[in-house]
Design a protein around this motif. Structure first.
Motif, mmCIF file in Angstrom:
data_model
loop_
_atom_site.group_PDB
_atom_site.id
_atom_site.type_symbol
_atom_site.label_atom_id
_atom_site.label_comp_id
_atom_site.label_asym_id
_atom_site.label_seq_id
_atom_site.Cartn_x
_atom_site.Cartn_y
_atom_site.Cartn_z
ATOM 1 N N ILE A 1 0.817 -1.212 0.000
ATOM 2 C CA ILE A 1 0.000 0.000 0.000
ATOM 3 C C ILE A 1 0.851 1.263 0.000
ATOM 4 O O ILE A 1 0.315 2.357 0.028
ATOM 5 C CB ILE A 1 -0.964 0.026 1.220
ATOM 6 C CG1 ILE A 1 -0.174 -0.029 2.528
ATOM 7 C CG2 ILE A 1 -1.970 -1.132 1.150
ATOM 8 C CD1 ILE A 1 -1.035 0.213 3.760
ATOM 9 N N GLU B 1 -0.640 -8.386 -4.290
ATOM 10 C CA GLU B 1 -1.430 -7.275 -4.805
ATOM 11 C C GLU B 1 -0.701 -5.968 -4.524
ATOM 12 O O GLU B 1 -0.069 -5.818 -3.488
ATOM 13 C CB GLU B 1 -2.777 -7.296 -4.078
ATOM 14 C CG GLU B 1 -3.742 -6.236 -4.496
ATOM 15 C CD GLU B 1 -5.053 -6.365 -3.715
ATOM 16 O OE1 GLU B 1 -5.490 -7.503 -3.430
ATOM 17 O OE2 GLU B 1 -5.608 -5.330 -3.359
ATOM 18 N N MET C 1 -7.541 3.346 -5.473
ATOM 19 C CA MET C 1 -7.215 3.539 -4.062
ATOM 20 C C MET C 1 -6.908 5.016 -3.843
ATOM 21 O O MET C 1 -6.400 5.681 -4.744
ATOM 22 C CB MET C 1 -5.986 2.694 -3.704
ATOM 23 C CG MET C 1 -5.559 2.763 -2.244
ATOM 24 S SD MET C 1 -4.403 4.096 -1.860
ATOM 25 C CE MET C 1 -2.950 3.146 -1.400
ATOM 26 N N LEU D 1 -4.479 -1.941 -7.771
ATOM 27 C CA LEU D 1 -5.377 -0.797 -7.706
ATOM 28 C C LEU D 1 -4.548 0.426 -8.083
ATOM 29 O O LEU D 1 -3.358 0.503 -7.750
ATOM 30 C CB LEU D 1 -5.947 -0.615 -6.295
ATOM 31 C CG LEU D 1 -6.694 -1.808 -5.673
ATOM 32 C CD1 LEU D 1 -7.262 -1.415 -4.308
ATOM 33 C CD2 LEU D 1 -7.800 -2.307 -6.579
ATOM 34 N N GLN E 1 -3.560 4.089 -7.466
ATOM 35 C CA GLN E 1 -3.666 5.110 -6.416
ATOM 36 C C GLN E 1 -3.868 6.466 -7.060
ATOM 37 O O GLN E 1 -3.060 6.910 -7.892
ATOM 38 C CB GLN E 1 -2.411 5.128 -5.538
ATOM 39 C CG GLN E 1 -2.522 6.143 -4.405
ATOM 40 C CD GLN E 1 -1.351 6.099 -3.423
ATOM 41 O OE1 GLN E 1 -0.459 5.251 -3.540
ATOM 42 N NE2 GLN E 1 -1.370 7.004 -2.466
ATOM 43 N N GLN F 1 -1.631 -1.940 -4.221
ATOM 44 C CA GLN F 1 -2.718 -0.949 -4.217
ATOM 45 C C GLN F 1 -2.190 0.453 -4.476
ATOM 46 O O GLN F 1 -2.963 1.410 -4.519
ATOM 47 C CB GLN F 1 -3.453 -0.968 -2.870
ATOM 48 C CG GLN F 1 -4.170 -2.277 -2.589
ATOM 49 C CD GLN F 1 -5.263 -2.147 -1.537
ATOM 50 O OE1 GLN F 1 -5.398 -1.114 -0.882
ATOM 51 N NE2 GLN F 1 -6.047 -3.200 -1.366
ATOM 52 N N SER G 1 -10.574 1.191 -2.634
ATOM 53 C CA SER G 1 -9.862 1.057 -1.371
ATOM 54 C C SER G 1 -9.709 2.436 -0.764
ATOM 55 O O SER G 1 -8.904 3.248 -1.223
ATOM 56 C CB SER G 1 -8.490 0.413 -1.610
ATOM 57 O OG SER G 1 -7.718 0.443 -0.421
#
Ligand SMILES: *Cc1c(COP(=O)(O)O)cnc(C)c1O
Length: 228
Positions: free
Chosen positions: A80, A97, A162, A124, A126, A99, A200
């Protein structure tokens, strides 16, 4: 100690369910991603004992260490945090994954390394929804072109967007960031990017608002693991 981790996890899950009910949403529409960054491997092991399989982490160096410590548990690492392009090789090997995909050079680097590993991962994108200069993320104006280009990379499956909301006591400003991400997602789906189902958004301090604004996944660290 183990009791309090369980209590905090239960309490966060309850608050997620309550926020779903307030928003008229089904509780299974929102996934919890526990964010374990900075906490030692023993704490993750304890969380795994409580059923946690996916862990949000910000730094590849930390993922490398924890993956070695917890190899017997086969944890799923969700990145993340901002990833330097020169760490793409480690990411391609270790994470399930990403993100925090925020630029084309990173997409290319990941694609090269994932191809070499013969792996495909979910990502994902961002997006920067707040004016704070310190926040990473793609400029919303660049999203249509970016999604088009990434769709041509066979190793990255883009599943959604995200964001981090502005860090502000002004609840309306925070909600505006979440609303913006949801609108961007809806616009991109209308343009044919129908696989963008996930949003997210929401952290310890703002996840209830995020759920009310349409979040499908909340990334929660301190409310579960304690202050960093
Ligand atoms: C650290 C972090 C979180 C979790 O933050 P808390 O406030 O501890 O819940 C969520 N998302 C990202 C991108 C983070 O870096």
């Amino acid at each position: 100690m183990s009791d309090s981790l369980k209590n905090r996890l239960d309490s966060v899950r309850r608050r997620i369910d309550e926020a779903c009910r307030r928003a008229g949403r089904a509780t299974d529409e929102v996934t919890l991603l526990p964010v374990s960054k900075t906490f030692p491997s023993e704490v993750l092991r304890e969380a795994a004992g409580l059923g946690v399989r996916r862990f949000g982490e910000s730094r590849m160096q930390e993922i490398r260490q924890k993956d070695a410590d917890l190899a017997d548990l086969h944890p799923q690492w969700v990145l993340i945090g901002h990833l330097q392009t020169n760490k793409a090789k480690d990411a391609a090997r270790l994470v399930t994954e990403v993100q925090s995909l925020d630029r084309w050079s990173l997409a290319e680097a990941l694609d090269t390394r994932l191809t070499a590993e013969n792996r495909v991962i979910d990502v994902l994108v961002q997006v920067k929804t707040s004016p704070e200069p310190s926040k990473f993320g793609l400029d919303p104006d660049d999203l249509p072109d970016f999604l088009q280009r990434v769709s041509e990379l066979s190793t990255l499956r883009v599943k959604g967007l995200m964001t981090m909301a502005v860090n502000s006591p002004d609840e309306e400003a925070v909600r505006a960031c979440f609303r913006r991400l949801r609108m961007l997602r809806d616009q991109m789906v209308a343009r044919g990017h129908t696989h963008l189902s996930r949003l997210s958004m929401g952290m310890s301090g703002d996840f209830e608002q995020a759920i009310e604004e349409g979040s499908t996944e909340v990334r929660i660290g301190s409310a579960i693991f304690g202050a960093r």
